[in-house]
Write a protein that holds these residues in place. Structure first.
Motif, mmCIF file in Angstrom:
data_model
loop_
_atom_site.group_PDB
_atom_site.id
_atom_site.type_symbol
_atom_site.label_atom_id
_atom_site.label_comp_id
_atom_site.label_asym_id
_atom_site.label_seq_id
_atom_site.Cartn_x
_atom_site.Cartn_y
_atom_site.Cartn_z
ATOM 1 N N GLU A 1 31.594 33.378 40.730
ATOM 2 C CA GLU A 1 32.751 33.064 41.579
ATOM 3 C C GLU A 1 33.271 34.344 42.233
ATOM 4 O OE1 GLU A 1 35.775 30.275 40.098
ATOM 5 O OE2 GLU A 1 37.310 31.750 40.685
ATOM 6 N N ALA B 1 36.222 35.781 45.088
ATOM 7 C CA ALA B 1 37.445 35.442 45.810
ATOM 8 C C ALA B 1 38.124 36.718 46.267
ATOM 9 C CB ALA B 1 38.397 34.637 44.927
ATOM 10 N N SER C 1 43.779 35.814 47.497
ATOM 11 C CA SER C 1 43.710 34.345 47.359
ATOM 12 C C SER C 1 42.738 33.973 46.247
ATOM 13 C CB SER C 1 43.308 33.693 48.673
ATOM 14 O OG SER C 1 42.099 34.249 49.173
ATOM 15 N N ASP D 1 42.935 31.852 43.953
ATOM 16 C CA ASP D 1 42.827 30.423 43.647
ATOM 17 C C ASP D 1 41.939 29.684 44.642
ATOM 18 O OD1 ASP D 1 44.697 30.904 45.666
ATOM 19 O OD2 ASP D 1 45.788 29.043 45.255
ATOM 20 N N LYS D 2 41.455 30.390 45.649
ATOM 21 C CA LYS D 2 40.605 29.774 46.666
ATOM 22 C C LYS D 2 39.337 30.603 46.865
ATOM 23 C CE LYS D 2 44.563 27.793 49.128
ATOM 24 N NZ LYS D 2 45.328 27.762 50.401
ATOM 25 N N PRO D 3 38.446 30.578 45.884
ATOM 26 C CA PRO D 3 37.207 31.371 46.009
ATOM 27 C C PRO D 3 36.395 30.937 47.220
ATOM 28 C CG PRO D 3 37.048 29.792 44.207
ATOM 29 C CD PRO D 3 38.476 29.795 44.643
ATOM 30 N N TYR D 4 35.780 31.920 47.878
ATOM 31 C CA TYR D 4 34.977 31.621 49.061
ATOM 32 C C TYR D 4 33.497 31.465 48.714
ATOM 33 C CZ TYR D 4 33.751 36.612 49.007
ATOM 34 O OH TYR D 4 33.309 37.855 48.646
ATOM 35 N N GLN E 1 30.997 30.127 45.367
ATOM 36 C CA GLN E 1 30.770 29.639 44.008
ATOM 37 C C GLN E 1 29.306 29.207 43.907
ATOM 38 O OE1 GLN E 1 34.512 27.098 44.604
ATOM 39 N NE2 GLN E 1 34.319 27.121 42.368
ATOM 40 N N ASN F 1 31.430 19.814 45.795
ATOM 41 C CA ASN F 1 32.853 19.957 45.490
ATOM 42 C C ASN F 1 33.132 21.146 44.563
ATOM 43 O OD1 ASN F 1 35.578 19.368 45.505
ATOM 44 N ND2 ASN F 1 35.444 17.776 43.937
ATOM 45 N N LEU G 1 35.216 23.612 44.536
ATOM 46 C CA LEU G 1 36.584 24.042 44.237
ATOM 47 C C LEU G 1 37.159 23.402 42.977
ATOM 48 C CD1 LEU G 1 38.283 24.345 47.759
ATOM 49 C CD2 LEU G 1 37.637 26.181 46.179
ATOM 50 N N ARG G 2 36.564 22.314 42.530
ATOM 51 C CA ARG G 2 37.042 21.703 41.281
ATOM 52 C C ARG G 2 36.762 22.612 40.091
ATOM 53 N NH1 ARG G 2 32.293 17.940 39.318
ATOM 54 N NH2 ARG G 2 30.667 18.608 40.750
ATOM 55 N N ALA H 1 37.037 26.009 40.452
ATOM 56 C CA ALA H 1 37.683 27.301 40.724
ATOM 57 C C ALA H 1 38.412 27.782 39.474
ATOM 58 C CB ALA H 1 38.662 27.165 41.883
#
Length: 210
Positions: A74, A76, A80, A82-85, A87, A109, A111-112, A114
């Motif tokens: 991961e 990021a 930010s 909490d919003k990795p770019y 994964q 999906n 971001l689930r 993160a």
């Protein structure tokens, strides 16, 4: 010119590759060096116009599953988290007696998951057969005379359409206390269209988790 520079760089980086045969101990060593918490904070502080402050986490998941070692990756921006770019799932295994291969997978999906580096058990919800392979994007790692690992994707095999790219290249240097990664996208005319231009990102390994 950029293509010629890339070729020269790859050749120079591979000159010091050792011919010593790799074993499972090398695979374990590569895994241990790659797992942990890393940041490019120092590089960003020295050159903020070319490098962002990025946090990188890599943790082993699915311990005991066959096929080598599985890592959740991961990345990021520090601003930010909490919003990795990015994964990904990496699969580390011995390709042959001179090469470790790091296969790259995506999943739906993302971001689930993160922040799931804090709770690797969450990946029980995900199975290897649900991963999305990225053909041609595996990194082939060899060990040099200093005991460190270096590798890259093969030629133009890793296809990419990001920001008008035709293909992408990735290089990685794996040291005991840091990782250096250089990801770039290239047009059909071999012009760089995304990624760092001055060099790879230098991720220093931290003892504490963030």
């Amino acid at each position: 010119m950029k293509t010629k520079y890339l070729i020269v760089l790859l050749l120079l980086s591979s000159v010091a590759i050792s011919q010593r045969k790799l074993t499972v101990k090398d695979l374990i060593s590569a895994r241990d060096r790659m797992t942990g918490f890393f940041t490019s904070e120092a590089q960003h502080a020295a050159d903020s116009s070319n490098f962002f402050n990025i946090h990188l986490h890599m943790v082993q998941i699915w311990k005991g599953k066959p096929g080598g070692y599985w890592l959740y990756v991961e990345q990021a921006a520090a601003a930010s988290l909490d919003k990795p770019y990015r994964q990904r799932i990496y699969q580390l295994s011995l390709l042959n007696d001179t090469t470790i291969i790091s296969q790259v997978f995506e999943f739906n999906n993302p971001l689930r998951f993160a922040g799931a580096w804090q709770s690797p058990q969450l990946f029980k919800q995900l199975t290897p057969d649900s991963l999305i392979s990225r053909p041609g994007c595996a990194i082939h790692l060899m060990r040099n005379m200093n005991g460190d690992y270096w590798g890259s994707t093969p030629g133009k095999a890793c296809k990419s359409s990001l920001r008008g790219a035709s293909y992408a290249t990735s290089e990685a240097w794996i040291y005991r206390d840091k990782l250096v990664t250089w990801d770039r996208g290239w047009s059909e005319d071999n012009e760089q269209v995304w990624g760092a231009e001055k060099g790879g990102y230098e991720f220093i390994k931290k003892k504490e988790k963030h």
